[in-house]
Write a protein that holds these residues in place. Structure first.
Motif, PDB file in Angstrom:
ATOM      1  N   UNK A   3       0.867  -1.172   0.061  1.00 42.49           N
ATOM      2  CA  UNK A   3       0.185   0.093  -0.254  1.00 42.49           C
ATOM      3  C   UNK A   3       0.783   1.177   0.114  1.00 42.49           C
ATOM      4  N   UNK A   4       2.231   1.164   0.006  1.00 43.61           N
ATOM      5  CA  UNK A   4       3.066   2.294   0.400  1.00 43.61           C
ATOM      6  C   UNK A   4       2.840   3.186  -0.930  1.00 43.61           C
ATOM      7  N   UNK A   5       2.614   2.821  -2.305  1.00 43.21           N
ATOM      8  CA  UNK A   5       2.214   3.744  -3.337  1.00 43.21           C
ATOM      9  C   UNK A   5       1.227   4.473  -3.259  1.00 43.21           C
ATOM     10  N   UNK A   6       0.057   3.740  -2.709  1.00 45.65           N
ATOM     11  CA  UNK A   6      -1.254   4.406  -2.652  1.00 45.65           C
ATOM     12  C   UNK A   6      -0.962   5.600  -1.478  1.00 45.65           C
ATOM     13  N   UNK A   7      -0.298   5.284  -0.255  1.00 39.75           N
ATOM     14  CA  UNK A   7      -0.023   6.349   0.642  1.00 39.75           C
ATOM     15  C   UNK A   7       0.589   7.573   0.131  1.00 39.75           C
ATOM     16  N   UNK A   8       1.615   7.282  -0.920  1.00 42.89           N
ATOM     17  CA  UNK A   8       2.531   8.140  -1.502  1.00 42.89           C
ATOM     18  C   UNK A   8       1.478   8.947  -2.438  1.00 42.89           C
ATOM     19  N   UNK A   9       0.740   8.490  -3.069  1.00 42.20           N
ATOM     20  CA  UNK A   9      -0.245   9.110  -3.758  1.00 42.20           C
ATOM     21  C   UNK A   9      -1.061  10.069  -3.230  1.00 42.20           C
ATOM     22  N   UNK A  10      -1.705   9.377  -1.958  1.00 44.66           N
ATOM     23  CA  UNK A  10      -2.584  10.247  -1.191  1.00 44.66           C
ATOM     24  C   UNK A  10      -1.826  11.649  -0.601  1.00 44.66           C
ATOM     25  N   UNK A  11      -0.720  11.272  -0.377  1.00 43.67           N
ATOM     26  CA  UNK A  11       0.079  12.386   0.298  1.00 43.67           C
ATOM     27  C   UNK A  11       0.279  13.608  -0.681  1.00 43.67           C
ATOM     28  N   UNK A  12       0.808  12.996  -2.100  1.00 41.85           N
ATOM     29  CA  UNK A  12       1.161  13.980  -3.118  1.00 41.85           C
ATOM     30  C   UNK A  12      -0.393  14.834  -3.381  1.00 41.85           C
ATOM     31  N   UNK A  13      -1.619  14.297  -3.430  1.00 39.02           N
ATOM     32  CA  UNK A  13      -2.941  14.991  -3.539  1.00 39.02           C
ATOM     33  C   UNK A  13      -3.289  15.755  -2.527  1.00 39.02           C
ATOM     34  N   UNK A  14      -2.906  15.335  -1.362  1.00 41.45           N
ATOM     35  CA  UNK A  14      -2.963  16.410  -0.052  1.00 41.45           C
ATOM     36  C   UNK A  14      -2.143  17.846  -0.212  1.00 41.45           C
ATOM     37  N   UNK A  15      -1.001  17.512  -0.906  1.00 46.03           N
ATOM     38  CA  UNK A  15      -0.070  18.618  -0.974  1.00 46.03           C
ATOM     39  C   UNK A  15      -0.901  19.602  -2.177  1.00 46.03           C
ATOM     40  N   UNK A  16      -1.457  18.832  -3.065  1.00 41.70           N
ATOM     41  CA  UNK A  16      -1.931  19.563  -4.311  1.00 41.70           C
ATOM     42  C   UNK A  16      -3.128  20.500  -3.881  1.00 41.70           C
ATOM     43  N   UNK A  66      -9.748  26.923 -10.327  1.00 39.00           N
ATOM     44  CA  UNK A  66      -9.030  26.542  -9.148  1.00 39.00           C
ATOM     45  C   UNK A  66     -10.149  25.731  -8.145  1.00 39.00           C
ATOM     46  N   UNK A  67     -11.369  26.225  -8.315  1.00 39.55           N
ATOM     47  CA  UNK A  67     -12.509  25.624  -7.408  1.00 39.55           C
ATOM     48  C   UNK A  67     -12.841  24.299  -8.036  1.00 39.55           C
ATOM     49  N   UNK A  68     -12.817  24.264  -9.435  1.00 42.07           N
ATOM     50  CA  UNK A  68     -13.109  22.845 -10.112  1.00 42.07           C
ATOM     51  C   UNK A  68     -11.918  21.929  -9.925  1.00 42.07           C
ATOM     52  N   UNK A  69     -10.788  22.510  -9.856  1.00 36.11           N
ATOM     53  CA  UNK A  69      -9.580  21.808  -9.751  1.00 36.11           C
ATOM     54  C   UNK A  69      -9.702  21.011  -8.352  1.00 36.11           C
ATOM     55  N   UNK A  70     -10.111  22.029  -7.448  1.00 33.07           N
ATOM     56  CA  UNK A  70     -10.154  21.402  -6.002  1.00 33.07           C
ATOM     57  C   UNK A  70     -11.302  20.335  -5.780  1.00 33.07           C
ATOM     58  N   UNK A  71     -12.252  20.453  -6.446  1.00 35.53           N
ATOM     59  CA  UNK A  71     -13.279  19.505  -6.538  1.00 35.53           C
ATOM     60  C   UNK A  71     -12.866  18.173  -7.192  1.00 35.53           C
ATOM     61  N   UNK A  72     -12.011  18.251  -8.159  1.00 36.75           N
ATOM     62  CA  UNK A  72     -11.305  16.780  -8.940  1.00 36.75           C
ATOM     63  C   UNK A  72     -10.401  16.381  -7.669  1.00 36.75           C
ATOM     64  N   UNK A  73      -9.631  17.124  -7.103  1.00 35.65           N
ATOM     65  CA  UNK A  73      -8.439  16.397  -6.399  1.00 35.65           C
ATOM     66  C   UNK A  73      -9.201  15.856  -5.459  1.00 35.65           C
ATOM     67  N   UNK A  74     -10.317  16.386  -4.797  1.00 34.79           N
ATOM     68  CA  UNK A  74     -10.965  15.915  -3.313  1.00 34.79           C
ATOM     69  C   UNK A  74     -11.384  14.543  -3.701  1.00 34.79           C
ATOM     70  N   UNK A  75     -12.200  14.448  -5.268  1.00 35.06           N
ATOM     71  CA  UNK A  75     -12.857  13.131  -5.486  1.00 35.06           C
ATOM     72  C   UNK A  75     -11.846  12.257  -5.511  1.00 35.06           C
ATOM     73  N   UNK A  76     -10.460  12.623  -6.108  1.00 31.14           N
ATOM     74  CA  UNK A  76      -9.558  11.530  -6.350  1.00 31.14           C
ATOM     75  C   UNK A  76      -8.976  10.860  -5.058  1.00 31.14           C
TER      76      UNK A  76
END
Length: 323
Positions: A3-16, A66-76
């Motif tokens: 699950x390490x790659x998944x955790x890394x992806x989550x951290x990247x998206x939280x930063x975004x 930016x607002x639309x991008x925020x929604x997209x990243x949140x859904x991911x």
């Protein structure tokens, strides 16, 4: 460890997500600066080469993206988190959840506020500020055959339910009771009117554009087509004899016994005052900019008459409007 790659992806998206929110805050600061600038010096938009309105439009576009991008990243992020969570909590996890039930209930209100994006917060504040204002409201249900829009007065805005309570001050003769009626409507059923004393900061609809406008002599709004944009109208001041008039710091001396002084006005408004006297007759500020419109289903003698409507009674046509 799989699950390490998944955790890394989550951290990247939280930063975004953090980056997007910071950028939204910065854009909102710039938008507020532009609002203050235009409110303080509305005449600046008429100067040749001024790009204030274009800059403001670009800022709004940027904020929307930016607002639309925020929604997209949140859904991911939600999808990523769902994939890591087990299908059901273990016995120990259930006991822990049950033990923290009251704590979670207490925190629910705070967490709801935290999840509200900057753009939504601004929208909520805008609707809360409409109390006492006239707005356009759709009073029919979402599944109604036709949309009915009326001019109503905002009584209250509930920040929790995001419902707007409005008062129909002049209901039609065919309505039951015939008295004033209140409605509780969602935010999507409300369209604020342009500020009648600030036409320079109002969206202008070009000829051929479909709009929603108040039909002359009524409090109902109907679909219409713009024939011409707001036209400049003149102010007529009736001045008593032997008095002076000041307009934009220029003094005009009364010469005739009684006469009418015609002053051209522009969309940014006018500034003038009378000394030692009062205006006997003049047109209101809100009436000097009017659209020329053709209303749908308004045919007379085989043609659609063209009617004038003040700019502050014209709004954008809602998507999917049914008439």
């Amino acid at each position: 460890m799989s699950s390490s790659p998944d955790i890394a992806g989550i951290l990247d998206n939280t930063k975004e997500l953090d980056r997007l929110r910071k950028e939204q805050e910065e854009v909102l600061v710039e938008i507020n600066k532009m609002h203050k600038k235009l409110q303080a010096t509305p005449e600046i938009v008429e100067k040749p080469g001024d790009t204030s309105l274009s800059k403001l439009k670009n800022l709004y576009i940027q904020a929307k993206e930016l607002s639309e991008s925020e929604v997209t990243v949140s859904n991911i992020l939600l999808t990523q988190l769902d994939s890591l969570l087990p299908s059901g909590p273990t016995g120990q996890q259930r006991r822990k959840l049950e033990g923290n039930d009251q704590k979670r209930k207490r925190m629910k209100g705070d967490s709801d506020v935290t999840r509200v994006s900057p753009s939504m917060r601004n929208q909520i504040e805008a609707y809360a500020s409409l109390r006492g204002e006239q707005v356009a409201a759709r009073v029919t249900a979402d599944d109604a055959e036709k949309d009915e829009w009326f001019v109503v007065k905002v009584i209250h805005f509930d920040r929790e339910t995001k419902e707007v309570e409005v008062l129909d001050e002049e209901p039609g003769d065919d309505e039951e009771g015939g008295g004033q009626r209140t409605y509780k409507l969602s935010m999507s059923c409300i369209l604020p009117f342009p500020k009648r004393n600030d036409p320079s900061n109002t969206q202008e609809f070009i000829p051929g554009k479909h709009v929603l406008a108040v039909y002359p002599g009524t409090t109902a709004l109907y679909k219409a087509t713009v024939i011409s944009t707001p036209r400049k109208v003149s102010f007529f001041f009736l001045i008593p004899p032997h008095f002076d008039l000041r307009f934009n710091n220029v003094k005009y001396k009364q010469k005739a016994n009684l006469y009418i002084l015609k002053l051209a006005c522009c969309t940014s408004g006018y500034r003038g005052s009378l000394t030692k006297s009062k205006v006997l007759n003049y047109d209101k500020v809100s009436d000097y900019t009017r659209y020329l419109l053709e209303f749908d289903d308004d045919e007379e003698d085989g043609a659609l008459p063209q009617r004038t409507v003040p700019f502050h009674k014209v709004v954008a046509l809602p998507e999917g409007h049914r008439q």
